[in-house]
Design a protein around this motif. Structure first.
Motif, mmCIF file in Angstrom:
data_model
loop_
_atom_site.group_PDB
_atom_site.id
_atom_site.type_symbol
_atom_site.label_atom_id
_atom_site.label_comp_id
_atom_site.label_asym_id
_atom_site.label_seq_id
_atom_site.Cartn_x
_atom_site.Cartn_y
_atom_site.Cartn_z
ATOM 1 N N ILE A 138 0.763 -1.154 -0.078
ATOM 2 C CA ILE A 138 0.029 -0.049 -0.001
ATOM 3 C C ILE A 138 0.990 1.264 -0.098
ATOM 4 N N ALA A 139 0.554 2.189 -0.774
ATOM 5 C CA ALA A 139 1.373 3.352 -1.079
ATOM 6 C C ALA A 139 0.415 4.547 -1.213
ATOM 7 N N TYR A 140 0.909 5.811 -0.876
ATOM 8 C CA TYR A 140 0.097 7.089 -0.864
ATOM 9 C C TYR A 140 0.659 8.250 -1.595
ATOM 10 N N ILE A 141 0.204 8.788 -2.437
ATOM 11 C CA ILE A 141 1.000 10.095 -2.793
ATOM 12 C C ILE A 141 -0.123 11.282 -2.691
ATOM 13 N N SER A 142 0.144 12.261 -2.026
ATOM 14 C CA SER A 142 -0.863 13.490 -1.944
ATOM 15 C C SER A 142 -0.302 14.523 -2.941
ATOM 16 N N SER A 167 -3.218 18.528 -0.038
ATOM 17 C CA SER A 167 -2.426 17.481 0.837
ATOM 18 C C SER A 167 -1.266 17.673 0.756
ATOM 19 N N ARG A 168 -0.529 18.133 1.607
ATOM 20 C CA ARG A 168 0.939 18.231 1.370
ATOM 21 C C ARG A 168 1.755 17.068 2.036
ATOM 22 N N GLY A 169 2.391 16.939 3.269
ATOM 23 C CA GLY A 169 2.889 16.157 3.885
ATOM 24 C C GLY A 169 2.120 14.953 4.228
ATOM 25 N N ILE A 170 2.443 13.569 3.939
ATOM 26 C CA ILE A 170 1.630 12.479 4.029
ATOM 27 C C ILE A 170 2.407 11.426 4.889
ATOM 28 N N ILE A 182 -2.534 13.574 6.732
ATOM 29 C CA ILE A 182 -2.141 14.497 5.828
ATOM 30 C C ILE A 182 -1.899 16.063 6.394
ATOM 31 N N ALA A 183 -0.830 16.497 6.079
ATOM 32 C CA ALA A 183 -0.589 18.112 6.420
ATOM 33 C C ALA A 183 -1.291 18.883 5.505
#
Length: 244
Positions: A138-142, A167-170, A182-183
């Motif tokens: 599982i991976a995420y990109i903001s 969405s900035r930092g995740i 998320i930041a």
């Protein structure tokens, strides 16, 4: 990794600088050869502390001697500078991205494929990437309108939205891949418990206006939230916060 007093930092536009006395002093000249001063990110592999990755311009660099000599990998980003890199918690998988493209390597950076693209100059901009700390599939990109999620080890991504906050930092919980943090620039820290489908605010009023940038986890579950104006700490994974 074998010497806690050896520290590497980035001075933007100047390069990488090294301390051998626990960050009390740093060398006057950039440390290492083979990489320019335009360094944007310095990342240590979570499963191999001897492995470092640096982003400079539109390339990824890796040393084989703890930063004394940096060697360019094969990736050349399609659009200007690479903005970030995320190693998987296990194995050799990597995610790197520029403003409009995300790239995946399964062999420690020797070869790369493009796995996500947004339309350039449409308003969509990629901002941060992470693998789940507990599940490397599982991976995420903001990005500027929400979050992309992958359930196949970053081979493909889907938008979890609709979600109209930049969405900035995740980051993810160390134990739950569906708990996503998320930041944001103006809405403070947000948390999802359903894999990025919905988010709710956490934190306090001081955090909401701080222009959030990043999260850092402690081994015991403590969580740090960094903004352009301050640092905030949660001892319990985001349930309660204190302003530092």
């Amino acid at each position: 990794p074998n010497d806690p007093d050896e520290v590497l930092i980035i001075r933007y536009t100047e390069g990488i600088f090294r301390s051998t006395d626990g960050a009390a002093t740093f060398g006057l000249e950039p440390y290492g050869t083979g990489v320019s001063g335009e360094v944007r990110d310095l990342t240590q592999s979570p499963n191999d502390p001897d492995t470092l990755y640096v982003l400079a311009g539109n390339q990824v660099f890796e040393p084989h001697d703890l930063g004394a000599t940096w060697n360019a990998q094969s990736l050349v980003g399609l659009y200007n500078d690479l903005l970030g890199i995320a190693p998987a918690p296990t194995g050799d998988d990597l995610l790197a991205f520029d403003a409009f493209n995300a790239y995946r390597s399964t062999d420690g950076g020797a070869n790369w494929t493009t796995v996500l693209q947004v339309v350039p100059f449409s308003g969509d901009v990629l901002d941060s990437a992470t693998y789940s700390q507990s599940d490397a599939s599982i991976a995420y990109i903001s990005y500027s309108r929400g979050v992309f999620r992958s359930d196949d080890a970053a081979q493909t991504f889907t938008d979890t939205g609709p979600f109209n906050t930049w969405s900035r930092g995740i980051s993810t919980s160390p134990t739950n891949p569906d708990e996503v943090f998320i930041a944001t620039s103006f809405d403070g820290p947000l948390r999802s418990t359903d894999g990025g489908v919905t988010f709710a605010p956490i934190g306090n009023a001081a955090m909401a206006s701080g222009n959030g940038r990043f999260y850092v986890w402690e081994p015991d579950g403590g969580l740090w939230y960094g903004t352009l104006s301050g640092i905030h700490h949660s001892p319990d994974g985001g349930a309660t916060w204190t302003n530092q």
